[in-house]
Write a protein that holds these residues in place. Structure first.
Motif, PDB file in Angstrom:
ATOM      1  N   SER A 259     -11.754 -49.678 -19.631  1.00 52.63           N
ATOM      2  CA  SER A 259     -13.048 -48.991 -20.308  1.00 52.63           C
ATOM      3  C   SER A 259     -13.929 -49.856 -20.972  1.00 52.63           C
ATOM      4  CB  SER A 259     -12.610 -47.934 -21.111  1.00 52.63           C
ATOM      5  OG  SER A 259     -11.647 -48.569 -22.100  1.00 52.63           O
ATOM      6  N   ASP A 260     -13.578 -51.211 -21.246  1.00 54.09           N
ATOM      7  CA  ASP A 260     -14.169 -52.326 -21.971  1.00 54.09           C
ATOM      8  C   ASP A 260     -14.944 -53.225 -20.762  1.00 54.09           C
ATOM      9  OD1 ASP A 260     -13.316 -51.521 -24.262  1.00 54.09           O
ATOM     10  OD2 ASP A 260     -11.643 -52.741 -24.468  1.00 54.09           O
ATOM     11  N   GLY A 261     -14.612 -53.094 -19.438  1.00 48.57           N
ATOM     12  CA  GLY A 261     -15.226 -53.576 -18.377  1.00 48.57           C
ATOM     13  C   GLY A 261     -14.473 -55.195 -18.203  1.00 48.57           C
ATOM     14  N   PHE A 262     -15.346 -56.056 -17.753  1.00 47.72           N
ATOM     15  CA  PHE A 262     -14.554 -57.234 -17.119  1.00 47.72           C
ATOM     16  C   PHE A 262     -15.427 -58.346 -17.830  1.00 47.72           C
ATOM     17  CE2 PHE A 262     -12.619 -54.726 -14.166  1.00 47.72           C
ATOM     18  CZ  PHE A 262     -11.283 -55.241 -13.946  1.00 47.72           C
ATOM     19  N   GLY A 263     -16.569 -58.016 -18.751  1.00 45.24           N
ATOM     20  CA  GLY A 263     -17.268 -59.183 -19.086  1.00 45.24           C
ATOM     21  C   GLY A 263     -18.113 -59.667 -17.849  1.00 45.24           C
ATOM     22  N   ASP A 264     -17.959 -61.167 -17.776  1.00 42.52           N
ATOM     23  CA  ASP A 264     -18.814 -61.747 -16.800  1.00 42.52           C
ATOM     24  C   ASP A 264     -17.849 -61.610 -15.482  1.00 42.52           C
ATOM     25  OD1 ASP A 264     -20.949 -62.197 -18.510  1.00 42.52           O
ATOM     26  OD2 ASP A 264     -20.580 -64.545 -18.663  1.00 42.52           O
ATOM     27  N   VAL A 265     -18.508 -61.719 -14.338  1.00 41.66           N
ATOM     28  CA  VAL A 265     -18.043 -61.745 -12.936  1.00 41.66           C
ATOM     29  C   VAL A 265     -18.741 -63.176 -12.364  1.00 41.66           C
ATOM     30  CG1 VAL A 265     -17.466 -60.883 -10.789  1.00 41.66           C
ATOM     31  CG2 VAL A 265     -17.180 -59.187 -13.034  1.00 41.66           C
ATOM     32  N   LEU A 266     -18.141 -63.818 -11.716  1.00 41.99           N
ATOM     33  CA  LEU A 266     -18.664 -64.885 -11.299  1.00 41.99           C
ATOM     34  C   LEU A 266     -18.652 -64.898  -9.653  1.00 41.99           C
ATOM     35  CD1 LEU A 266     -19.698 -68.044 -11.246  1.00 41.99           C
ATOM     36  CD2 LEU A 266     -17.510 -68.852 -11.201  1.00 41.99           C
ATOM     37  N   CYS A 267     -19.668 -64.832  -8.991  1.00 40.05           N
ATOM     38  CA  CYS A 267     -19.756 -64.861  -7.498  1.00 40.05           C
ATOM     39  C   CYS A 267     -20.170 -66.268  -7.042  1.00 40.05           C
ATOM     40  CB  CYS A 267     -20.775 -63.900  -7.210  1.00 40.05           C
ATOM     41  SG  CYS A 267     -20.559 -61.940  -7.455  1.00 40.05           S
ATOM     42  N   VAL A 268     -19.321 -66.806  -6.168  1.00 39.28           N
ATOM     43  CA  VAL A 268     -19.588 -68.218  -5.756  1.00 39.28           C
ATOM     44  C   VAL A 268     -19.572 -67.976  -4.212  1.00 39.28           C
ATOM     45  CG1 VAL A 268     -18.507 -70.230  -5.659  1.00 39.28           C
ATOM     46  CG2 VAL A 268     -18.235 -69.140  -7.616  1.00 39.28           C
ATOM     47  N   ALA A 269     -20.408 -68.745  -3.630  1.00 37.84           N
ATOM     48  CA  ALA A 269     -20.695 -68.875  -2.017  1.00 37.84           C
ATOM     49  C   ALA A 269     -19.490 -69.524  -1.532  1.00 37.84           C
ATOM     50  CB  ALA A 269     -22.005 -69.293  -1.738  1.00 37.84           C
ATOM     51  N   SER A 270     -19.099 -69.101  -0.438  1.00 33.53           N
ATOM     52  CA  SER A 270     -18.036 -69.837   0.435  1.00 33.53           C
ATOM     53  C   SER A 270     -18.098 -71.101   0.807  1.00 33.53           C
ATOM     54  CB  SER A 270     -17.386 -68.883   1.560  1.00 33.53           C
ATOM     55  OG  SER A 270     -18.605 -68.699   2.620  1.00 33.53           O
ATOM     56  N   THR A 271     -19.491 -71.325   0.987  1.00 30.15           N
ATOM     57  CA  THR A 271     -20.043 -72.522   1.521  1.00 30.15           C
ATOM     58  C   THR A 271     -19.671 -73.685   0.657  1.00 30.15           C
ATOM     59  OG1 THR A 271     -22.059 -71.858   2.659  1.00 30.15           O
ATOM     60  CG2 THR A 271     -21.878 -74.006   2.100  1.00 30.15           C
ATOM     61  N   VAL A 272     -19.772 -73.564  -0.639  1.00 30.87           N
ATOM     62  CA  VAL A 272     -19.591 -74.605  -1.636  1.00 30.87           C
ATOM     63  C   VAL A 272     -17.888 -74.817  -2.147  1.00 30.87           C
ATOM     64  CG1 VAL A 272     -21.709 -74.840  -2.872  1.00 30.87           C
ATOM     65  CG2 VAL A 272     -20.069 -73.098  -3.566  1.00 30.87           C
TER      66      VAL A 272
END
Length: 267
Positions: free
Chosen positions: A45-58
């Protein structure tokens, strides 16, 4: 919810500490994501805060997934595939590339008019996800071997959920879209079954693929080509109180499109 591109990242090379480079250029600490433990998966219910999405390329570049065509001497099947594709397209095809696709995939679902493969980790895409652009001088850039393990290492280092993204085409749709090929720190989907719709009817089949939707949203900010930003912070995403699942790729038994492709050939 807000999406923030991580600007100023240098060109990534083998052995670079991707987590440290991203951490230096973000403000993840503003929501104490680096200091606190993530919410209990049974109480979201408190969520996850920040989520980091990173391109597979790097991720691939940091993990030294560069390759040259000479690393893949063509066997008879690769030469046969290349000749067939050349006949269809009218363009010469390098059989070594076909060999690379065969070695990076576990099943070749289509060999004409293009190569559609399943990767070792379950993702189905064209050419086993092998990239021939943004390769840092090499002929090829392969996908991470185990993207969810790559995500887990970033998750452990940064204390935020991580989604490894790629772009691929989809059946019945024009153009490419961001999708998730690896993840850690949050479920892949949220299950709406048992919830009620606006008319009070109970939902019976709705399972929302959260990580693909986050990947697609992040790709809008990340962009494409030379001006792309390979990491995006998703801020204030809330999972909700419904149950979650780590199912991402369909099983062969439930994938009727794959079953149909096994009996189809290009004429």
């Amino acid at each position: 919810m807000e999406l923030i591109g991580v600007s100023g990242l240098p060109e990534i090379g083998p052995g670079d500490d991707l987590a440290d480079l991203i951490d230096e250029r973000t403000d993840l600490e503003r929501i104490d994501a680096a200091e606190r433990s993530l919410p209990d998966p049974s109480d979201r219910s408190d969520g996850f805060g920040d989520v980091l999405c990173v391109a597979s390329t790097v991720v691939s570049k940091a993990e030294d997934r560069f390759a040259d065509l000479e690393d893949f001497p063509a066997g008879p099947r690769a030469r046969e595939i290349a000749d067939r594709l050349a006949g269809i397209t009218g363009e010469e095809k390098d059989a070594r590339f076909a060999q690379a696709v065969l070695e990076e995939g576990t099943e070749l679902l289509m060999e004409a008019p293009f190569l559609l493969t399943e990767t070792r980790f379950g993702h189905v895409g064209v050419n086993a996800g092998i990239d021939r652009s943004n390769t840092g001088g090499a002929d090829l850039l392969l996908l991470p071997k185990r993207p969810s393990e790559s995500a887990a290492r970033l998750h452990e280092a940064l204390s935020v959920p991580v989604v490894i993204t790629d772009t691929c085409g989809r059946p019945f749709r024009h153009g490419q879209c961001g999708v998730a090929i690896g993840w850690a720190g949050l479920p892949a989907s949220r299950d709406w079954r048992g919830e009620r719709d606006r008319d009070g009817r109970e939902l019976g089949v709705s399972v929302q693929n959260v990580i693909d939707e986050l990947a697609a949203a992040a790709n809008l900010v990340a962009g494409e080509g030379s001006g792309g930003t390979p990491a995006v912070v998703v801020r204030d995403f809330e999972f909700g109180e419904m149950g979650g699942s780590d199912a991402q790729f369909r099983s062969v038994e439930s994938d009727f499109v794959r079953q149909a492709l096994r009996g189809w050939s290009h004429e």
